[in-house]
Enzyme design. Sequence first.
Site, PDB file in Angstrom:
ATOM      1  N   HIS A 144       0.401  -1.156  -0.155  1.00 37.86           N
ATOM      2  CA  HIS A 144       0.116  -0.226   0.146  1.00 37.86           C
ATOM      3  C   HIS A 144       0.951   0.826   0.044  1.00 37.86           C
ATOM      4  O   HIS A 144       1.728   2.013   0.991  1.00 37.86           O
ATOM      5  CB  HIS A 144      -0.826  -0.121   1.318  1.00 37.86           C
ATOM      6  CG  HIS A 144      -1.751   1.667   1.194  1.00 37.86           C
ATOM      7  ND1 HIS A 144      -3.763   0.807   1.834  1.00 37.86           N
ATOM      8  CD2 HIS A 144      -1.780   2.377   1.576  1.00 37.86           C
ATOM      9  CE1 HIS A 144      -3.726   1.951   1.202  1.00 37.86           C
ATOM     10  NE2 HIS A 144      -2.751   2.998   1.399  1.00 37.86           N
TER      11      HIS A 144
ATOM     12  N   HIS B  92       1.249   5.100  -1.796  1.00 37.50           N
ATOM     13  CA  HIS B  92       0.626   5.938  -3.233  1.00 37.50           C
ATOM     14  C   HIS B  92       1.590   6.812  -4.042  1.00 37.50           C
ATOM     15  O   HIS B  92       2.329   7.837  -3.684  1.00 37.50           O
ATOM     16  CB  HIS B  92      -0.082   7.512  -2.475  1.00 37.50           C
ATOM     17  CG  HIS B  92      -1.096   6.827  -1.516  1.00 37.50           C
ATOM     18  ND1 HIS B  92      -2.563   7.169  -1.733  1.00 37.50           N
ATOM     19  CD2 HIS B  92      -1.078   5.790  -0.283  1.00 37.50           C
ATOM     20  CE1 HIS B  92      -3.366   6.326  -0.958  1.00 37.50           C
ATOM     21  NE2 HIS B  92      -2.582   6.214  -0.365  1.00 37.50           N
TER      22      HIS B  92
ATOM     23  N   GLN C  13      -9.803   9.656  -4.407  1.00 38.99           N
ATOM     24  CA  GLN C  13      -9.602  10.591  -3.160  1.00 38.99           C
ATOM     25  C   GLN C  13      -9.930  11.655  -2.519  1.00 38.99           C
ATOM     26  O   GLN C  13     -10.363  11.532  -1.226  1.00 38.99           O
ATOM     27  CB  GLN C  13      -7.774  10.589  -3.333  1.00 38.99           C
ATOM     28  CG  GLN C  13      -7.484  11.610  -2.093  1.00 38.99           C
ATOM     29  CD  GLN C  13      -6.789  10.458  -1.416  1.00 38.99           C
ATOM     30  OE1 GLN C  13      -6.119  10.445  -1.313  1.00 38.99           O
ATOM     31  NE2 GLN C  13      -7.771  10.588  -0.042  1.00 38.99           N
TER      32      GLN C  13
ATOM     33  N   HIS D 260      -9.786   1.960   0.777  1.00 34.70           N
ATOM     34  CA  HIS D 260      -9.094   3.239   2.419  1.00 34.70           C
ATOM     35  C   HIS D 260     -10.530   2.669   3.229  1.00 34.70           C
ATOM     36  O   HIS D 260     -11.590   3.406   2.723  1.00 34.70           O
ATOM     37  CB  HIS D 260      -8.986   4.232   1.716  1.00 34.70           C
ATOM     38  CG  HIS D 260      -7.662   4.296   1.529  1.00 34.70           C
ATOM     39  ND1 HIS D 260      -7.104   4.006  -0.010  1.00 34.70           N
ATOM     40  CD2 HIS D 260      -6.581   4.902   1.673  1.00 34.70           C
ATOM     41  CE1 HIS D 260      -5.874   4.528   0.051  1.00 34.70           C
ATOM     42  NE2 HIS D 260      -5.594   5.064   0.406  1.00 34.70           N
TER      43      HIS D 260
ATOM     44  N   GLU E 294      -9.808   4.920   8.288  1.00 34.08           N
ATOM     45  CA  GLU E 294      -9.157   5.091   8.566  1.00 34.08           C
ATOM     46  C   GLU E 294      -9.409   6.715   8.983  1.00 34.08           C
ATOM     47  O   GLU E 294      -9.135   7.444   8.624  1.00 34.08           O
ATOM     48  CB  GLU E 294      -7.687   5.938   7.449  1.00 34.08           C
ATOM     49  CG  GLU E 294      -6.860   6.303   8.085  1.00 34.08           C
ATOM     50  CD  GLU E 294      -6.127   6.897   6.107  1.00 34.08           C
ATOM     51  OE1 GLU E 294      -6.629   6.795   5.549  1.00 34.08           O
ATOM     52  OE2 GLU E 294      -4.698   7.018   6.509  1.00 34.08           O
TER      53      GLU E 294
ATOM     54  N   ASP F 196       2.537   3.271   2.720  1.00 29.54           N
ATOM     55  CA  ASP F 196       1.595   4.660   2.556  1.00 29.54           C
ATOM     56  C   ASP F 196       2.161   5.539   1.728  1.00 29.54           C
ATOM     57  O   ASP F 196       1.949   5.954   0.877  1.00 29.54           O
ATOM     58  CB  ASP F 196       1.169   4.798   3.104  1.00 29.54           C
ATOM     59  CG  ASP F 196      -0.251   5.248   3.609  1.00 29.54           C
ATOM     60  OD1 ASP F 196      -1.002   4.949   2.285  1.00 29.54           O
ATOM     61  OD2 ASP F 196      -1.453   5.834   4.264  1.00 29.54           O
TER      62      ASP F 196
HETATM   63 FE   FE2 Z   1      -3.684   5.201   1.998  1.00 26.82          FE
END
Ligand code: FE2
Length: 428
Positions: A60, A62, A156, A214, A217, A313
């Site tokens: 995971h 980005h 996102q 996701h 979170e 991440d």
């Molecule tokens: Fe993430």
Amino acid sequence: MKSIKIYKNAKLRHKPGLYDIVIEGDKFKEIAHNCKDKYNDCSVIDLEGRLVCEPYVESHIHLDYVYTADIPSEETASGTLFEAIDKWSESKHLLTKDEIKKRAIKGILTQVKNGVQYIRTHVDVTDPKLTALKAMLELKEELKNLIYIQLIAFPQEGMYAYKGGDKLVEEAVKLGADVVGGIPHFEFTREDGIRSVKKAIEIAIKYDKLVDIHCDETDDDQSRFVEILAAEAYFSGMRERVTASHTCAMSSYNNAYAFKLMTKLAKSGINCVACPTENTYLQGRYDTYPKRRGLTRIDELTKAGVNVSLAQDSISDPWYPLGNGNLMNQLDFALHIGHLMSAEQINKSLDYITVNGAKTLNLGDGYSMKEGNKASFIVIDAHSEFEAVRERAGVILSVREGETLMKKAPEKVVVDKIGEMYHNNYYR
Ligand code: FE2
């Protein structure tokens, strides 16, 4: 005739004694004790008892965000997830395809340097031009002989909170994304969050893709989308093809709910990904003291039979200022914050950044180190699992399909005068 290379004196995980690893072309030919003498005219590399295992798997990250912490935007400092999303929304239009590729390559090389050979990256698709997705699709193709990359169509700014987000996710999948993403806790309402989870599963089934959401979170103990995702994974039959990332709220749930939930997660077959440094940084921001650490229940999930992997991440982006692509840091954080400190837990813990990550990515049997498979492995500068974790040892060699992808000289310590005196007086 294909050339033969032998890596002798390798320590394998959970196995006594030392092994010789014989590679012919791009495949493992033999992995056995003292078998090197059967082969003539081959190059032999002595690993001197160092630990060899499957390559690290980044489950995971980005990559379209890496090294963007310096993109101009209004300075803010709350350190929360929601502030970071706003900050990104203000500045992402400044990035071009070339710029994204340049930064992502730097991020990939940083991970390769640390023993990663497989990457699953989320890519923001809440952009009508899909600039980042197009950049990452090009990069995936250009680097296919260097690294395996899975791309997630990740909304996102929300599948519904961002107007047309669901259409953009589907468009990204049509263009070539491998995995369908989502962010239900960021939608306007719980109903939209549920709708987004169901939509992700629907798109994945329609195009035969994986799912990685996701999920929860947040420290909000009422954020409970992971139960929806588990139910969808179970009843759709998608099961192990589905992943819940972060699940931070699980550390705030009451135990009665959390333990019931974990049995359902195990039954559903879904994977969980935890991002220890990132979520330690982002969560607990609304707390005074005691401050929650926001890390999901790694130990309890593992004991319940759920596959859990650990991931980086972020590398220097609006969500997290640090990060160096070294998964050993994630492991170290997780062991401390998650109280995973028995000898057995420490000895097994490399699973979280190797085989468990491979399960999350659905890499299949081809990932494992066995005869007939592609010869991909890493060498850690330590002589046992325990030593590797205790020393946070680095990767000194990464071999991908029989070829050296990265190598470093083992660490050498020069003993100075004080060290020499200390050694002579106390250790002789
Ligand atoms: Fe993430």
